[in-house]
Design a protein around this motif. Sequence first.
Motif, mmCIF file in Angstrom:
data_model
loop_
_atom_site.group_PDB
_atom_site.id
_atom_site.type_symbol
_atom_site.label_atom_id
_atom_site.label_comp_id
_atom_site.label_asym_id
_atom_site.label_seq_id
_atom_site.Cartn_x
_atom_site.Cartn_y
_atom_site.Cartn_z
ATOM 1 N N TYR A 173 0.509 -0.125 10.381
ATOM 2 C CA TYR A 173 -0.326 -0.155 9.126
ATOM 3 C C TYR A 173 -1.172 -1.581 9.290
ATOM 4 O O TYR A 173 -0.590 -2.700 9.500
ATOM 5 C CB TYR A 173 0.553 -0.183 7.866
ATOM 6 C CG TYR A 173 -0.233 -0.452 6.574
ATOM 7 C CD1 TYR A 173 -0.633 0.700 5.904
ATOM 8 C CD2 TYR A 173 -0.477 -1.514 6.090
ATOM 9 C CE1 TYR A 173 -1.450 0.647 4.804
ATOM 10 C CE2 TYR A 173 -1.225 -1.501 4.857
ATOM 11 C CZ TYR A 173 -1.589 -0.609 4.394
ATOM 12 O OH TYR A 173 -2.250 -0.736 3.025
ATOM 13 N N GLY A 174 -2.420 -1.378 9.498
ATOM 14 C CA GLY A 174 -3.307 -2.601 9.691
ATOM 15 C C GLY A 174 -3.938 -3.219 8.522
ATOM 16 O O GLY A 174 -4.265 -2.448 7.698
ATOM 17 N N MET A 175 -4.100 -4.570 8.143
ATOM 18 C CA MET A 175 -4.876 -4.898 7.232
ATOM 19 C C MET A 175 -6.111 -5.889 7.801
ATOM 20 O O MET A 175 -5.610 -6.620 8.809
ATOM 21 C CB MET A 175 -4.011 -5.625 6.116
ATOM 22 C CG MET A 175 -3.181 -4.881 5.246
ATOM 23 S SD MET A 175 -2.602 -5.704 3.984
ATOM 24 C CE MET A 175 -1.125 -6.513 4.518
ATOM 25 N N ASN A 176 -7.209 -5.965 7.291
ATOM 26 C CA ASN A 176 -8.220 -6.456 7.943
ATOM 27 C C ASN A 176 -8.345 -7.991 7.819
ATOM 28 O O ASN A 176 -8.419 -8.308 6.612
ATOM 29 C CB ASN A 176 -9.592 -5.823 7.288
ATOM 30 C CG ASN A 176 -10.836 -6.297 8.319
ATOM 31 O OD1 ASN A 176 -10.701 -6.940 9.488
ATOM 32 N ND2 ASN A 176 -11.935 -6.180 7.738
ATOM 33 N N ARG A 177 -7.933 -8.638 8.707
ATOM 34 C CA ARG A 177 -8.230 -10.335 8.841
ATOM 35 C C ARG A 177 -9.143 -10.474 9.560
ATOM 36 O O ARG A 177 -9.123 -11.873 10.095
ATOM 37 C CB ARG A 177 -6.987 -10.984 8.837
ATOM 38 C CG ARG A 177 -5.993 -10.744 7.772
ATOM 39 C CD ARG A 177 -6.242 -11.509 6.702
ATOM 40 N NE ARG A 177 -7.581 -10.975 5.797
ATOM 41 C CZ ARG A 177 -8.079 -11.768 4.774
ATOM 42 N NH1 ARG A 177 -7.908 -12.718 4.463
ATOM 43 N NH2 ARG A 177 -9.210 -10.886 4.128
#
Length: 256
Positions: free
Chosen positions: A63-67
Amino acid sequence: MIAKRALVASTVETAQEAEQMLRARWDWVPVEDADLIVALGGDGFMLQTLHQMLERRRIVPVYGMNRGTVGFLMNDWSLDRMEERLARARRFEVTPLRMETETVDGERSVLPAINEVSLLRETRQTAKLEITVSDRVVLDELVCDGVLVSTPAGSTAYNLSANGPILPLGSSLHALTPISPFRPRRWRGAILPDSATVRFRVLEPVKRPVSAVADQREVRDVAAVTVSIDRSASLCLMFDPEHALDDRITMEQFIV
């Protein structure tokens, strides 16, 4: 039962700051013990994380979160509702490509590619390539800057920039897309079933050297490259229901 989660982050400042905040709120385990990985960064870091799992031969959902910058393969960043978001996330299977190369010196290698395999000219000389699809020569000679084979997940990346088609996720298709073709000038590529094996033979490989790139890993001075799907190494990406990968791919077709 709550899955054992690992947290990984790219080296950019925004990702490192987000990692510190998440580590302060929840418990995390080492990557090798995790049932699920949360990745903080951009698309490049997501690809790096997926490739590391392929190398370890231990694959768990990510599960990726955009940084990072674009974040096409990532969810929006938020510090809140982590448990709820993970529980509601939709899972998408992504099947990588297998790139087999043989260099002019006879060296052989095998690399995975999640987005695309691309062949690129190394010098000012155009590349000359013979293309075979499932044991049938379909182009005797393609004169070009390069050519690529893209998965549906990668069809909105380099493939789209090269004027290739956007492929729906789960379509069981690959895009074969030329990069600045000179001859045949009007050939714009092909859409192939993912069961097809594509082989490139470099014509005049010493005079017109060509490199082969599997996502971010390059093999220089290739003489032949074979690209096929690798069903033994399917990956799993997780997306918020309102921002899922298949919806993103569909909507890319309406961006002008």
